[in-house]
Design an enzyme around this catalytic site. Structure first.
Site, PDB file in Angstrom:
ATOM      1  CB  ILE A 258      -7.443  -2.801   7.509  1.00  0.00           C
ATOM      2  CG1 ILE A 258      -8.506  -1.782   7.846  1.00  0.00           C
ATOM      3  CG2 ILE A 258      -6.985  -2.694   6.064  1.00  0.00           C
ATOM      4  CD1 ILE A 258      -8.035  -0.352   7.722  1.00  0.00           C
TER       5      ILE A 258
ATOM      6  CG  ASP B 212      -3.032  -3.007   7.836  1.00  0.00           C
ATOM      7  OD1 ASP B 212      -2.709  -1.955   7.265  1.00  0.00           O
ATOM      8  OD2 ASP B 212      -4.210  -3.254   8.178  1.00  0.00           O
TER       9      ASP B 212
ATOM     10  CE1 TYR C 126      -1.995   2.823   3.444  1.00  0.00           C
ATOM     11  CE2 TYR C 126      -2.971   3.121   1.274  1.00  0.00           C
ATOM     12  CZ  TYR C 126      -2.790   3.551   2.580  1.00  0.00           C
ATOM     13  OH  TYR C 126      -3.401   4.700   3.020  1.00  0.00           O
TER      14      TYR C 126
ATOM     15  CE  LYS D  60      -9.159   0.934   3.443  1.00  0.00           C
ATOM     16  NZ  LYS D  60      -9.211   1.986   2.409  1.00  0.00           N
TER      17      LYS D  60
END
Lengths: 504, 445
Positions: free
Chosen positions: A310, A308, A223, A346
């Protein structure tokens, strides 16, 4: 190599005026970024040197003993900002941001601006906002001052709250996270620190796990936001660890080991690995075995793992998501190394509400994070809203199911369109995006070729998709296409636009 | 048989994580612990510890409640221009325009219209704590210094230094001139920083002052501006108590000084940054609303980007945009709030006078700065801490000792009066009066 090859093309004068100016500029920024990242640490600050812009009335000015100051009635010596700030103030050079900025200037709208730029660069999901909207109108009838029998009225919310979040919200979040993994993990609210989004959570972990000048290993592609969020203020370095399409971009221990050793040779101390699972931008889910290997590696090198997670609740495929939390045994001493980042931006689409969290098994990290949370706390008003929302388990179950189904539907349509174009994509079962192999459409199989295609897509086809180079992908030609804000009508338009430039 | 010891090397944390800079081991926080363990309650625990160390404003809470009851559209949305859908996704670090405009207008109202605020220069953060830290990241490099006049809010030690790596060099003020900032003490602080080989990047003032409870005079603001211009450094003016000055005319903002002298404005512009928040004036610390207002374009841009780490929930922005753009409500609120705080201040000063205790002349804020030096056994820091222990553990009053605020003179204490009912305040004052009486009788005997 990656920098020299594109310059060749520029020197030879290929490409139009636009590319002749865009590409060197872009590459120049890349060069700056590259150099900045590999610069050795600054020496301790020397005494200030006099400002370089003298004024004509110099002789009239009183000078202080040690620090010359050349301000006068006419000119102003600007008070400088810090080095950290200077680099942030510069225009966004990453193509991730270039694309976003450009699309904001000319956004597509089916009625008002049908020739505008279609946004495939923002990983957002609008597919189930109607469900939440409905829930809100049914459940938020009472005004704030009434509350739920004063338990959650203004009096309670207005006052100072624990900076790391209301216990009620932690309980609700823990329940939600457990539900997402099918209750294979029972998340403990007391191991949670709530933050204003996942962005500060990741930064906070960097501050707590690493000192300035230390590094994290980050499997690519990753990302683009990490380049900003993890580095800006912390002074840590991100070391990309390249993954290959042959492995479907799964991190290999060999590559991690190599990167670790190379860093060591450079005198850089690696403090941890950052993984994004489910992956952004690829959308794949790490296998249980991979997670075990990563943990073994972390143990061997005595480093941390930041996971992460998410997108854990945005699985559209058939694979089962395994959280890092699931592979840790009760008595596992390695628990201390594992820190999970999560958020509601998200899976619940409420990115505007700014709710994220750090979930850690490490008491010291929790203690430090709880205190640091004062810099990034969530509004009590929003916490209250989310406690209600997340505690409605019937709604949440329905939401998660519907969300999964709707993402799947759009995903199927999108890849169906790609299939018709003859364009391949990476196997992915999660997230709002598709990791697409557009290398068939680029002229030279290189970063330069990819940049050219990005430019053509953005300015000619009028589609913003994030090029792999912005995600540090080692293989040229990959693009992340976000589809979860598209309607069924938009998809054929996207495909048609791609076809148009492919045919040229 | 030898017992096996597990020699697995434990994984290390960073210096930031291990640092003591969170400051939670100072007396400032120990008093809180005492309160947490035995909190006063009018009915259920009348002999508990009264919290007088928390600068929170509860005197005008009813006005807020009343407003929200009459304006449910503020807390429920969907029918408004920006419906739920947009808000749910809105994470633009520019912030809601309607909210920025409302903040600008509110800040103007507080200053009686004597200064104008441009909504494009407002950067939103989740609280003033974040705003102060953010500005420090922007204005200074690790190892640089900020000059902060003493006594100052103990939280600065943490907020300005912890993650930023920036140092604080005190501008030492004293009671001979009511702790006012003078060119001499500014210069002394600067020279002190130089002697420590620290590069000074700015001055951070709190106006109205915490813990003094007094506004900074116009003349002093002008001198500070001259000083920062001369040294080519920045000025951060933390004005979070601006709406808590007892009368509008008493408070002079650095914004006003800038605007009143347009000829010099350009010399100072790029250096001046104001911090504000709704935690004190509006009594909404739970909402986490802070702002940076900067006259420096680069600082605005940078702060805005950096605010990604500390954004305010769109839901909260919407509610406050509604509330603060209702200028009839806000002007009524500001006026009433000022009057009520002034009244409270009157009560506490009078009550302390009865006990023979003097306070610094105050005209703003949620607290009063009292001089207990006559009660110290020894006129030094240890003496002050001894008295503080008595106050917390015997009188059961959590009051902040001046040493936690880096006050150069022992014996001063900050006592908050706005976070409790009038009745509770009277109870606290009675305890103080009784204690002083006992001390005097003991002396006589």
């Amino acid at each position: 190599m990656r920098l020299i090859v594109p310059l060749q093309g520029v020197v030879q004068g290929r490409g139009g005026l636009l590319m002749g100016s865009l590409i060197p500029c872009t590459l120049f920024y890349f060069l700056q970024l590259y150099l900045k990242r590999h610069r050795s640490p600054k020496p301790p600050s020397a005494p200030l040197s006099p400002y370089p812009s003298p004024s004509p009335n110099l002789s009239e000015l009183p000078r202080s003993a040690s620090r010359s100051n050349l301000s006068s009635r006419g000119s102003i010596s600007p008070a400088r900002i810090s080095n950290r700030a200077s680099s942030i103030a510069r225009p966004n050079s990453s193509l991730y941001y270039v694309g976003l900025d450009r699309s904001l200037e000319d956004p597509y709208d089916r009625l008002d601006n049908p020739e505008g730029i279609i946004q495939l660069g923002l990983s957002e999901n609008t597919l189930c906002l109607d469900l939440i909207d409905e829930w809100m109108s049914e459940n938020l009838n009472s005004s704030l001052s009434e509350g739920d029998g004063d338990e959650f009225g203004l009096a309670r919310l207005a006052t100072y709250q624990p900076f790391d979040g209301l216990m009620e919200l932690k309980v609700a979040m823990a329940g939600f996270m457990s539900q997402i993994v099918g209750d294979r993990v029972s998340f403990d609210p007391s191991q949670m620190v709530i933050t204003s989004g996942a962005t500060p959570a990741v930064e906070m972990l960097c501050f707590c796990l690493a000192d300035q000048g230390n590094a994290f290993l980050v499997p690519t592609p990753y990302y683009p936001g990490f380049d900003r969020d993890m580095i800006w203020r912390t002074g840590v370095e991100l070391i990309p660890v390249h993954c290959r399409s042959t492995d479907n971009f799964t991190p290999s221990i060999t590559a991690l080991d190599q990167a670790f050793n190379q860093a060591k040779k450079r005198g850089i101390r690696v403090r941890g690995i950052l993984i994004c699972n489910p992956s952004n931008p690829v959308g794949n889910i790490l296998l249980r075995e991979t997670l075990y290997s990563l943990l073994d590696f972390a143990r061997e090198k005595n480093i941390h793992i930041i996971s992460d997670e998410i997108y854990a609740g945005s699985i559209h495929g058939n694979e089962e998501f395994v959280s890092m939390a699931e592979i840790l045994g009760e008595e596992d001493t390695d628990k201390e190394r594992v820190h999970i980042v999560y958020g509601l931006s998200k899976d619940l689409s409420v990115s505007g509400f700014r709710v994220g969290c750090i979930y850690s098994f490490n008491e010291n990290i929790l203690a430090a994070s709880k205190r640091l949370a004062r810099f990034c706390s969530v509004s009590s008003l929003t916490q209250r809203l989310l406690v209600s929302l997340l505690s409605d388990s019937r709604f949440i179950t329905r939401y998660l199911e519907t969300n999964r189904r709707r993402i799947r539907e759009v995903y199927d349509m999108f890849v169906g369109g790609l299939r018709q174009l003859g364009v391949k994509w990476a196997e992915g079962s999660a997230g709002f995006y598709c990791w697409v192999d557009m290398s068939g459409l680029i002229r030279s199989y290189s970063e330069k070729g990819e940049l050219e295609l990005f430019d053509k897509l953005l300015n000619v086809a009028k589609i913003n998709m994030t090029p792999g180079s912005a995600c540090h992908c080692i293989e040229p030609g990959w693009f992340r296409c976000c589809f979860a804000t598209l309607t069924p009508e938009d998809i054929p338009i996207v495909m048609e636009r791609i076809r148009r430039i492919a045919d040229r | 048989m030898a017992i096996g010891i597990d020699l697995v090397p434990s994984v290390q944390l960073s210096r930031v994580a291990e640092s003591e800079k969170h400051g939670e081991n100072s007396p400032y926080f120990a008093g809180w612990k005492a309160y947490d363990e035995d909190p006063y309650h009018e009915v259920e625990n009348p002999s508990g510890v009264i919290q007088m160390g928390l600068a929170e404003n509860q005197v005008s809470f009813d006005l807020l409640e009343d407003y929200l009851e009459k304006h449910p559209e503020a807390s429920i949305w969907g029918k408004g221009a920006l419906g739920f859908r947009e808000k749910a996704l809105f994470q633009d670090y520019h912030g809601l325009l309607s909210f920025r405009k409302a903040m600008a207008s509110f800040m103007e109202q507080i200053r009686g219209g004597r200064a104008k605020f441009d909504s494009e220069r407002i950067v939103l953060t989740a609280g003033a704590t974040a705003a102060n830290e953010l500005l420090t990241f922007i204005l200074a490099n690790p190892g640089d210094a900020l000059l902060v006049p003493t006594p100052y809010y103990p939280g600065f030690d943490r907020d300005l230094r912890w993650r930023t790596g920036v140092r604080i060099v005190p501008i030492i003020c004293n009671s001979s001139n009511n702790f006012q900032i003078t060119p001499q003490v500014l210069e002394a602080a600067y020279e002190n920083a130089e002697s420590l080989n620290l590069r000074v990047r700015g001055v951070l003032i709190t106006n109205p002052s915490n813990p003094l409870g007094a506004t900074i005079q116009r003349q002093v603001l002008e001198e500070i501006l001259d000083f920062v211009a001369r040294k080519n450094i920045h000025l951060v003016s933390d004005e979070i108590y601006s709406g808590s000055a007892f009368s509008s005319s008493e408070f002079v903002s650095v914004a006003e000084v800038l605007e009143s002298r347009p000829d010099r404005h350009h010399r100072y512009r790029d250096r001046v940054h104001i911090v504000y928040s709704l935690s004190k004036d509006l009594g909404l610390p739970g909402f986490r609303v802070g702002t940076i207002y900067s006259y420096n374009d680069k600082v605005v841009t940078t702060a805005r980007r950096m605010s990604s780490f500390t954004l305010i929930s769109s839901q909260t922005q919407h509610l406050l945009a509604c509330m603060l753009s209702d200028t009839e409500f806000t002007s009524r609120y500001i006026e009433t709030n000022r009057a009520r705080l002034k009244k409270r201040y009157g009560i506490i000063v009078e009550g302390l006078e009865k006990a023979g205790i003097e306070c610094l002349g105050g005209n703003a804020g949620l607290f009063c700065w009292m001089n207990l030096s006559p009660l110290l056994e020894e006129l030094d820091r240890e003496g002050e801490l001894e008295l503080w222990k008595t106050l917390v553990y015997e009188l059961k009053l959590n009051i902040s000792p001046g040493s936690s605020c880096h006050c150069s003179e022992p014996g001063w204490f900050r006592v908050c009066f706005a976070n409790m009912s009038e009745h509770t305040l009277e109870v606290a004052l009675a305890r103080i009066q009784k204690y002083v009486e006992q001390r005097m009788n003991a002396v006589i005997i």
